[in-house]
Enzyme design. Sequence first.
Site, mmCIF file in Angstrom:
data_model
loop_
_atom_site.group_PDB
_atom_site.id
_atom_site.type_symbol
_atom_site.label_atom_id
_atom_site.label_comp_id
_atom_site.label_asym_id
_atom_site.label_seq_id
_atom_site.Cartn_x
_atom_site.Cartn_y
_atom_site.Cartn_z
ATOM 1 N N SER A 1 12.848 -45.063 -73.971
ATOM 2 C CA SER A 1 10.815 -45.512 -73.497
ATOM 3 C C SER A 1 11.809 -46.369 -72.605
ATOM 4 C CB SER A 1 10.670 -46.488 -74.689
ATOM 5 O OG SER A 1 9.248 -46.675 -74.172
ATOM 6 N N TYR B 1 9.173 -52.501 -81.370
ATOM 7 C CA TYR B 1 9.461 -51.132 -80.258
ATOM 8 C C TYR B 1 10.004 -51.478 -79.102
ATOM 9 C CZ TYR B 1 8.074 -46.952 -77.940
ATOM 10 O OH TYR B 1 8.074 -45.623 -77.319
HETATM 11 N N1 LIG Z 1 4.297 -41.518 -75.286
HETATM 12 C C1 LIG Z 1 4.827 -41.895 -74.701
HETATM 13 O O1 LIG Z 1 4.060 -42.375 -74.076
HETATM 14 C C2 LIG Z 1 6.044 -42.832 -75.334
HETATM 15 C C3 LIG Z 1 6.600 -42.591 -74.016
HETATM 16 C C4 LIG Z 1 8.057 -43.687 -73.847
HETATM 17 C C5 LIG Z 1 8.839 -43.377 -75.122
HETATM 18 N N2 LIG Z 1 8.258 -41.725 -76.391
HETATM 19 C C6 LIG Z 1 8.868 -41.990 -77.101
HETATM 20 O O2 LIG Z 1 8.530 -40.617 -77.351
HETATM 21 C C7 LIG Z 1 8.947 -40.103 -79.260
HETATM 22 C C8 LIG Z 1 7.750 -39.870 -79.328
HETATM 23 O O3 LIG Z 1 7.008 -39.940 -79.083
HETATM 24 P P1 LIG Z 1 5.533 -39.967 -79.187
HETATM 25 O O4 LIG Z 1 4.325 -40.200 -78.455
HETATM 26 O O5 LIG Z 1 5.536 -37.935 -79.224
HETATM 27 O O6 LIG Z 1 5.043 -39.948 -80.764
HETATM 28 P P2 LIG Z 1 3.069 -39.341 -81.820
HETATM 29 O O7 LIG Z 1 3.382 -40.336 -82.506
HETATM 30 O O8 LIG Z 1 2.831 -38.024 -81.016
HETATM 31 O O9 LIG Z 1 5.091 -37.692 -82.358
HETATM 32 C C9 LIG Z 1 5.603 -38.559 -83.432
HETATM 33 C C10 LIG Z 1 6.633 -37.484 -84.605
HETATM 34 O O10 LIG Z 1 7.167 -38.084 -84.852
HETATM 35 C C11 LIG Z 1 6.778 -37.692 -86.782
HETATM 36 N N3 LIG Z 1 7.913 -39.243 -87.467
HETATM 37 C C12 LIG Z 1 6.956 -40.245 -87.137
HETATM 38 N N4 LIG Z 1 7.449 -41.125 -88.065
HETATM 39 C C13 LIG Z 1 8.842 -39.936 -88.069
HETATM 40 C C14 LIG Z 1 9.833 -40.209 -89.602
HETATM 41 N N5 LIG Z 1 9.888 -41.616 -89.622
HETATM 42 N N6 LIG Z 1 10.507 -39.076 -90.132
HETATM 43 C C15 LIG Z 1 10.641 -37.480 -89.330
HETATM 44 N N7 LIG Z 1 9.376 -38.589 -88.086
HETATM 45 C C16 LIG Z 1 8.648 -39.050 -88.056
HETATM 46 C C17 LIG Z 1 5.315 -37.999 -86.147
HETATM 47 O O11 LIG Z 1 5.075 -37.237 -87.928
HETATM 48 C C18 LIG Z 1 5.408 -37.066 -85.426
HETATM 49 O O12 LIG Z 1 4.893 -35.619 -85.155
HETATM 50 C C19 LIG Z 1 8.983 -41.685 -80.079
HETATM 51 O O13 LIG Z 1 10.424 -42.080 -80.161
HETATM 52 C C20 LIG Z 1 9.029 -42.818 -78.338
HETATM 53 O O14 LIG Z 1 8.916 -44.232 -78.897
HETATM 54 C C21 LIG Z 1 6.708 -41.941 -76.366
#
Ligand SMILES: NC(=O)c1ccc[n+]([C@@H]2O[C@H](COP(=O)([O-])OP(=O)(O)OC[C@H]3O[C@@H](n4cnc5c(N)ncnc54)[C@H](O)[C@@H]3O)[C@@H](O)[C@H]2O)c1
Length: 426
Positions: A301, A314
């Site tokens: 991130s 986080y």
């Molecule tokens: N959304 C953003 O703006 C953003 C920005 C930068 C980085 N990220 C990173 O991208 C990644 C995905 O984020 P997102 O926004 O798509 O999240 P999201 O919440 O939309 O999806 C996350 C997915 O991970 C699964 N999950 C959660 N805990 C789990 C576990 N213990 N074991 C297996 N699966 C699990 C959930 O069921 C879900 O399907 C994360 O690592 C997040 O930190 C997101």
Amino acid sequence: MPDCKNVWNGEDEIVFGVLVRGLYLDISGCPWVVVPDPGKGGVPRQALTVDIASVLVDGAPDEEAAAKLLREAFDAWEFDKAPAGLDAIMQSDRMVAAPACVAIKNREALAGLYWVGRDLESARLRLEKQDDSLLEISPAEPARVVNAAERADVVRGRIALVTGGAQGIGEEIVRSLAASGALVFIADLNLEGASKLADSVNASENRLAALPAAVNVSDEGSVAALFRAIALSAGGLDLCISNAGVLKAGSVLEQPLKDFQFTTDVNYTGFFLAAKYAGLLMRCQFRTAPRWKTDIIQINSKSGLEGSKKNGAYAGGKFGGIGLVESFALELVEYNIKVNAICPGNFLDGPLWSDPRKGLFVQYLEAGKVPGAKTVEDVRAFYEAKVPMRRGCTGADLSRAIYYIVEQEYETGQAVPVTGGQTMLH
Ligand SMILES: NC(=O)c1ccc[n+]([C@@H]2O[C@H](COP(=O)([O-])OP(=O)(O)OC[C@H]3O[C@@H](n4cnc5c(N)ncnc54)[C@H](O)[C@@H]3O)[C@@H](O)[C@H]2O)c1
């Protein structure tokens, strides 16, 4: 809870399947899928048979010795009666006929039987029909990507895993990898969501492009079982995308320890576990495919590059993730495994931000976090205005970064920002 010895030692079926896949990767320079056969139909006439009795230590195969033995057996196979064995074939560019089935014997007993195909469907079909007609393999150099527009081609035929792949950024990556010709395991806590997505991807790609799997990335037993299942379904792994992540914001003065630990367990420890078991599988494959490069990519991130107010659990876990990436990269380079991170900016179209009930836009509006904001659109505009490129990050932006990392053979241990200029490296 298993340790890595229990997971791999004694699991001959996994070790031999992965070593067999490695041989085909090595000969051809392109991806293959290997599926185990319970062996009820006996050993097909044209199978390559290898007796591994000499490489068993306390009943379990020694990976390196087994790899050498398999390679020698391949060398002795009469590839179109090539006189000088594998090396001569690999340096030439002519097609050769190779076995489609490899049988592993421990003296008289059958210890494993494997079918090889260019994709999962063809390998499974051979198993089903016991079709041992020889494979045509071109030992020519793998297709080279010559310009950025063709970059997605680098994942064609590769076996990939996306944790947390059922929704959000993970879903975007799954769809992109599948559309580019990869076989993608969608592993998620939400098995129902992963299964629905796999069905949708397979329908739109009109092939077996995605398989669902259940995993809790913060539970070692669950992660070990996931990687076993991948090895037994497809014979190896080329690209592990550790994407599962959670966010529980909170002030350092107020956040309950359990929220801090929950975030750390998934984001930080979860990446350690994914890298550990991907590393074990990829190292085994490396034994017979020493030139084949594999990738572990953490979806990190922009909060892994700069602090995030009232979001320390986080940001701290993501900063730590980059420390793990750099350290694992130094160690795993020996096995031709590259380890890198991608640091996305805000993915404003995904459920984390846009979910109409519990997304961050609604939460921030209700909490009055954005001064003067009266609607969800106002909150969104506020966050878009923070980005020099004036928009959130998209799935396509992230896929481009993944293809770059896979294509780039001369880099490891890096964190690649994809933030529209919002966060810059120092
Ligand atoms: N959304 C953003 O703006 C953003 C920005 C930068 C980085 N990220 C990173 O991208 C990644 C995905 O984020 P997102 O926004 O798509 O999240 P999201 O919440 O939309 O999806 C996350 C997915 O991970 C699964 N999950 C959660 N805990 C789990 C576990 N213990 N074991 C297996 N699966 C699990 C959930 O069921 C879900 O399907 C994360 O690592 C997040 O930190 C997101």
